[in-house]
Write an enzyme that holds these catalytic residues in place. Structure first.
Site, PDB file in Angstrom:
ATOM      1  N   LYS A  12       0.820  -1.216   0.000  1.00 47.04           N
ATOM      2  CA  LYS A  12       0.000   0.000   0.000  1.00 47.04           C
ATOM      3  C   LYS A  12       0.860   1.276   0.000  1.00 47.04           C
ATOM      4  O   LYS A  12       2.068   1.222   0.248  1.00 47.04           O
ATOM      5  CB  LYS A  12      -0.914  -0.024   1.228  1.00 47.04           C
ATOM      6  CG  LYS A  12      -1.973  -1.141   1.204  1.00 47.04           C
ATOM      7  CD  LYS A  12      -2.941  -0.965   2.363  1.00 47.04           C
ATOM      8  CE  LYS A  12      -4.005  -2.043   2.373  1.00 47.04           C
ATOM      9  NZ  LYS A  12      -4.994  -1.816   3.445  1.00 47.04           N
ATOM     10  N   TYR A  52     -12.609  -2.190  -3.682  1.00 43.73           N
ATOM     11  CA  TYR A  52     -13.063  -2.390  -2.297  1.00 43.73           C
ATOM     12  C   TYR A  52     -14.590  -2.390  -2.178  1.00 43.73           C
ATOM     13  O   TYR A  52     -15.123  -2.134  -1.101  1.00 43.73           O
ATOM     14  CB  TYR A  52     -12.488  -1.293  -1.398  1.00 43.73           C
ATOM     15  CG  TYR A  52     -11.076  -1.553  -0.879  1.00 43.73           C
ATOM     16  CD1 TYR A  52     -10.739  -2.753  -0.253  1.00 43.73           C
ATOM     17  CD2 TYR A  52     -10.099  -0.573  -0.966  1.00 43.73           C
ATOM     18  CE1 TYR A  52      -9.465  -2.969   0.259  1.00 43.73           C
ATOM     19  CE2 TYR A  52      -8.815  -0.779  -0.446  1.00 43.73           C
ATOM     20  CZ  TYR A  52      -8.513  -1.986   0.159  1.00 43.73           C
ATOM     21  OH  TYR A  52      -7.261  -2.197   0.681  1.00 43.73           O
ATOM     22  N   ASN A 115      -1.879   0.149   6.905  1.00 45.57           N
ATOM     23  CA  ASN A 115      -1.406  -1.145   7.418  1.00 45.57           C
ATOM     24  C   ASN A 115      -0.518  -1.877   6.416  1.00 45.57           C
ATOM     25  O   ASN A 115      -0.350  -3.085   6.481  1.00 45.57           O
ATOM     26  CB  ASN A 115      -2.578  -2.006   7.904  1.00 45.57           C
ATOM     27  CG  ASN A 115      -3.562  -2.351   6.808  1.00 45.57           C
ATOM     28  OD1 ASN A 115      -3.421  -1.905   5.663  1.00 45.57           O
ATOM     29  ND2 ASN A 115      -4.553  -3.162   7.127  1.00 45.57           N
ATOM     30  N   HIS A 118      -2.195  -5.404   1.659  1.00 48.57           N
ATOM     31  CA  HIS A 118      -3.512  -6.035   1.519  1.00 48.57           C
ATOM     32  C   HIS A 118      -3.292  -7.441   0.998  1.00 48.57           C
ATOM     33  O   HIS A 118      -2.372  -7.680   0.209  1.00 48.57           O
ATOM     34  CB  HIS A 118      -4.378  -5.254   0.506  1.00 48.57           C
ATOM     35  CG  HIS A 118      -5.595  -6.017   0.078  1.00 48.57           C
ATOM     36  ND1 HIS A 118      -6.753  -6.016   0.818  1.00 48.57           N
ATOM     37  CD2 HIS A 118      -5.812  -6.843  -0.982  1.00 48.57           C
ATOM     38  CE1 HIS A 118      -7.649  -6.802   0.214  1.00 48.57           C
ATOM     39  NE2 HIS A 118      -7.095  -7.306  -0.879  1.00 48.57           N
ATOM     40  N   GLU A 129      -9.761 -10.660  -7.430  1.00 46.64           N
ATOM     41  CA  GLU A 129      -8.796  -9.564  -7.251  1.00 46.64           C
ATOM     42  C   GLU A 129      -7.632  -9.676  -8.235  1.00 46.64           C
ATOM     43  O   GLU A 129      -7.126  -8.657  -8.720  1.00 46.64           O
ATOM     44  CB  GLU A 129      -8.288  -9.552  -5.800  1.00 46.64           C
ATOM     45  CG  GLU A 129      -9.398  -9.182  -4.816  1.00 46.64           C
ATOM     46  CD  GLU A 129      -8.925  -9.040  -3.375  1.00 46.64           C
ATOM     47  OE1 GLU A 129      -7.747  -9.358  -3.083  1.00 46.64           O
ATOM     48  OE2 GLU A 129      -9.728  -8.593  -2.541  1.00 46.64           O
TER      49      GLU A 129
HETATM   50  P1  CMP Z   1      -7.408  -4.426   3.807  1.00 46.57           P
HETATM   51  O1  CMP Z   1      -6.953  -5.812   4.113  1.00 46.57           O
HETATM   52  O2  CMP Z   1      -6.784  -3.750   2.648  1.00 46.57           O
HETATM   53  O3  CMP Z   1      -8.998  -4.443   3.589  1.00 46.57           O
HETATM   54  C1  CMP Z   1      -9.797  -3.322   3.828  1.00 46.57           C
HETATM   55  C2  CMP Z   1      -9.073  -2.238   4.571  1.00 46.57           C
HETATM   56  O4  CMP Z   1      -9.889  -1.303   5.238  1.00 46.57           O
HETATM   57  C3  CMP Z   1      -8.230  -2.840   5.669  1.00 46.57           C
HETATM   58  O5  CMP Z   1      -7.139  -3.525   5.112  1.00 46.57           O
HETATM   59  C4  CMP Z   1      -7.893  -1.623   6.506  1.00 46.57           C
HETATM   60  O6  CMP Z   1      -6.708  -0.970   6.067  1.00 46.57           O
HETATM   61  C5  CMP Z   1      -9.065  -0.676   6.239  1.00 46.57           C
HETATM   62  N1  CMP Z   1      -9.860  -0.402   7.415  1.00 46.57           N
HETATM   63  C6  CMP Z   1     -10.057   0.815   7.952  1.00 46.57           C
HETATM   64  N2  CMP Z   1     -10.858   0.744   9.029  1.00 46.57           N
HETATM   65  C7  CMP Z   1     -11.179  -0.554   9.196  1.00 46.57           C
HETATM   66  C8  CMP Z   1     -11.972  -1.268  10.153  1.00 46.57           C
HETATM   67  N3  CMP Z   1     -12.594  -0.660  11.166  1.00 46.57           N
HETATM   68  N4  CMP Z   1     -12.064  -2.616   9.993  1.00 46.57           N
HETATM   69  C9  CMP Z   1     -11.461  -3.249   8.974  1.00 46.57           C
HETATM   70  N5  CMP Z   1     -10.694  -2.619   8.038  1.00 46.57           N
HETATM   71  C10 CMP Z   1     -10.546  -1.289   8.148  1.00 46.57           C
END
Ligand code: CMP
Length: 136
Positions: A12, A52, A115, A118, A129
């Site tokens: 990311k 998403y 984070n 993904h 995906e």
């Molecule tokens: P990702 O695995 O990319 O999938 C969706 C993303 O939403 C997740 O990582 C997080 O970076 C983001 N996100 C932000 N807030 C939340 C939340 N409360 N719960 C889950 N994902 C979140």
């Protein structure tokens, strides 16, 4: 029984911005993943919204799509036995503060939004995906 799978991984914007692409790819390779395809791209917000879409109703959807389209990302097709599960274990919990030692998000993640990586959450979503980014 061998169950060689493919999964989609994204490095990311927060990680690309901190020049962590090489280190994170090494972690995947050191854990037995083969990087079959990869490209560094920047996507439009509309593409992030499509990617998403499953999170459309969540309160964080808009910020999430702004974020994924805010800078370059690296998208990869990873292959390994049980790759979907193995990748999720290697990434660690969505929120870096809950992630276990030794996981990518524990090491590099800044927040639940930033984070660093993904990964597809199921074999079915992995196909969707991978097609999303690599259909040609
Ligand atoms: P990702 O695995 O990319 O999938 C969706 C993303 O939403 C997740 O990582 C997080 O970076 C983001 N996100 C932000 N807030 C939340 C939340 N409360 N719960 C889950 N994902 C979140």
């Amino acid at each position: 029984m061998s169950n060689i799978e493919q999964t989609l991984s994204i490095i990311k914007p927060d990680a690309v911005e901190r020049n962590l692409e090489g280190e994170i790819k090494e972690i995947f390779k050191n854990n037995g993943f083969e990087i079959l395809k990869e490209k560094k791209i920047q996507i439009e917000k509309s593409e992030a919204e499509n990617f998403y879409r499953v999170h459309e109703t969540k309160p964080f959807y808009n910020d999430l799509c702004d974020y994924l389209s805010s800078g370059p990302i690296v998208v990869m097709v990873l292959e390994k036995k049980n790759a979907v599960k193995a990748n999720r274990e290697l990434m660690g919990a969505t929120n870096p503060k809950d992630a276990e030692n030794g996981t990518i998000r524990k090491k590099y993640g800044i927040s639940i939004d930033k984070n660093s990586v993904h990964g597809s959450d199921s074999a079915d979503n992995a196909k969707i995906e991978i097609d999303f980014f690599f259909k040609d």
